[in-house]
Design an enzyme around this catalytic site. Structure first.
Site, PDB file in Angstrom:
ATOM      1  CG  HIS A  73      17.268 -10.111 -12.724  1.00 30.89           C
ATOM      2  ND1 HIS A  73      16.350 -10.817 -12.019  1.00 30.89           N
ATOM      3  CD2 HIS A  73      18.252 -10.846 -13.241  1.00 30.89           C
ATOM      4  CE1 HIS A  73      16.699 -12.074 -12.513  1.00 30.89           C
ATOM      5  NE2 HIS A  73      18.036 -12.000 -12.678  1.00 30.89           N
ATOM      6  CE1 TYR A 201      22.847  -8.895  -3.487  1.00 28.97           C
ATOM      7  CE2 TYR A 201      22.269  -6.719  -2.917  1.00 28.97           C
ATOM      8  CZ  TYR A 201      22.893  -7.630  -3.904  1.00 28.97           C
ATOM      9  OH  TYR A 201      23.781  -7.191  -4.669  1.00 28.97           O
ATOM     10  N   PRO A 293      31.333  -7.158  -2.006  1.00 27.19           N
ATOM     11  CG  PRO A 293      31.317  -9.446  -1.994  1.00 27.19           C
ATOM     12  CD  PRO A 293      31.927  -8.394  -1.364  1.00 27.19           C
ATOM     13  CE  LYS A 297      26.409  -0.410  -8.025  1.00 30.39           C
ATOM     14  NZ  LYS A 297      25.736  -1.090  -9.296  1.00 30.39           N
ATOM     15  CE1 TYR A 385      22.429  -3.819  -6.249  1.00 30.42           C
ATOM     16  CE2 TYR A 385      20.406  -3.710  -7.842  1.00 30.42           C
ATOM     17  CZ  TYR A 385      21.546  -4.693  -7.215  1.00 30.42           C
ATOM     18  OH  TYR A 385      21.548  -6.131  -7.366  1.00 30.42           O
TER      19      TYR A 385
END
Ligand code: APR
Ligand code: PHB
Length: 390
Positions: A73, A201, A293, A297, A385
């Site tokens: 991704h 998200y 979560p 990570k 991220y």
């Protein structure tokens, strides 16, 4: 009685990976795992890998199935009810893709590699006790198949998760812990349905929702829920309805629903223990730290700890240098705190906190709008991220 260089407590991803890499460097180890192998393999955990994690797994010969089945991704879509969306594009801003590949699959790959190499993994080992951690000769005792066992070792790697005994063996006068427990959990389901195109998200006034994936016919979805949620109150239809409600309508229409094959509730916690070393014992993975979560990570941090620790043992045994072992805790913790920070900040941004005032809600919305407008803000988030280089 057995003898080895490194006794490893815990046969989760951290312990298995450490043992695997040590073997590549010619360093002996024995893994003691409390549960059965079958139990470890059916635990469902997160599944998004940083590029650094993928690179490391490839470097140590664990990339074959990952490259075949992992779903690459460019980043993650973040939506906000009524406000639009943005993409945390790790490819664009950090030059690194993310890969969806389940922890369960990694654990299977690790067990398969250990079976080929003939490493000693003692599962169903109970009553594990660490002895003389600060002495000259450490050893570990345990019970297995009703018999008492003992392993003499140079070092102990406690990879025994959040509830393990490693961290508890550090005296209270030495151990410092930092913790934040969030006032909600995640209700998650696994379903044998094609996943949504993106990792998503989603922020909604009813709470957070997340769409993730394992393979082209296996999807993982979560919704934020109160901690006292009863799974019996959540038949699949109710889950799907609530999940879709939290997504923008055009995305909700693309969700392929189906019966769940697993359903569970996970608490959200941030936790760090310092130092990650005491005498001859080193902590790695969940034994030393927990992240909520959001950001995925946890597994990636376990892998970076193992990278630093295996490199330090290699320097110690094969190059007679103990500096990296001496500095392990400090080195690992620097990366731990960076991941703690991004997980904490994404958790705060994307969830509904029951006690929060309208003011905090406005702050959150403003941060979202800023990320939508500012390439620089987005680049900063994407870099974190994507995960810092090891
Ligand atoms: N004796 C032997 N084994 C133990 C003991 C003990 N006293 N206590 C715990 N264990 C084992 C657990 O049964 C478990 O299999 O240690 C293992 C720890 O594995 P994990 O909890 O999976 O932790 P870790 O290997 O650090 O994996 C990193 O990343 O995605 C996150 O939380 C997720 O598990 C994941 C973690
Ligand atoms: C998962 O696939 O289980 C997953 C993905 C992203 C997260 C957490 C969990 O942030």
């Amino acid at each position: 009685m057995k003898k080895t260089k490194v006794a490893i407590i815990g046969g989760g991803p951290a312990g298995l990976l450490l043992s695997h890499i040590l073997a590549l460097h010619g360093i002996s180890s024995i893994v003691l795992e409390r549960q059965s192998r079958e139990y470890v393999l059916q635990r469902i955990r997160a599944g998004v890998l940083e590029h650094g994690t993928v690179q490391l797994l490839r470097d140590v010969g664990l990339g074959e199935r990952l490259d075949r089945e992992g779903l690459e991704h460019n980043g993650t879509l973040v939506t906000w009810h009524g406000e639009g969306s943005f993409v945390i594009d790790t490819m664009k801003y950090a030059g690194r893709p993310m890969v969806a590949y389940g922890q369960t699959a990694i654990t299977e790959d690790l067990y398969a590699a250990h079976d080929r190499a003939g490493t000693e993994i003692l599962d169903r080992a109970t009553d594990v006790v660490l002895h003389d951690i600060t002495g000259v000769q450490s050893y570990v005792t345990y019970t297995r198949n009703g018999e008492a066992g003992r392993i003499d070792c140079d070092f102990i790697a406690a990879c025994d998760g959040f509830h393990g005994i490693g961290r508890q063996s550090i005296p209270a006068s030495v151990l410092r812990t930092y913790e934040q427990v969030y006032p909600f959990g995640w209700l998650g389901i696994m379903s044998e349905t094609p996943p949504m195109e993106d990792l998503i998200y989603a922020r909604h006034e009813r709470g957070f929702a997340l769409a993730s994936q394992r393979n082209p016919n296996l999807s993982r979805y979560y919704i934020q829920c109160p901690m006292d949620t009863d799974l019996n109150d959540w038949p699949d239809e109710r889950f799907w309805e609530e999940f879709k409600r939290r997504l923008p309508a055009e995305l909700a229409r693309t969700v392929v629903t189906g019966p769940s094959i697993e359903k569970s509730i996970a608490p959200l916690r941030s936790f760090v223990a310092e130092p990650m070393r005491h005498g001859r014992m080193f902590l790695a993975g969940d034994a030393a730290h927990i992240v909520p979560p959001t950001g995925a990570k946890g597994l990636n941090l376990a892998v970076s700890d193992v990278y630093y620790l295996s490199r330090a043992f290699d320097a110690y045994y094969n190059h007679q240098q103990d500096e990296l072992l001496e500095r392990y805790s400090e080195t690992a913790l620097r990366r731990v705190w960076a991941s703690e920070r991004v997980s904490w900040s994404l958790t705060k941004l994307l969830h509904v906190f029951p006690q929060d005032s309208g003011f905090e809600e406005k702050m959150r919305l403003n941060e979202f709008q800023y990320l939508q407008k500012s390439e620089r803000a987005l680049a900063t988030l994407a870099e974190q991220y994507a995960g810092l280089p090891f």
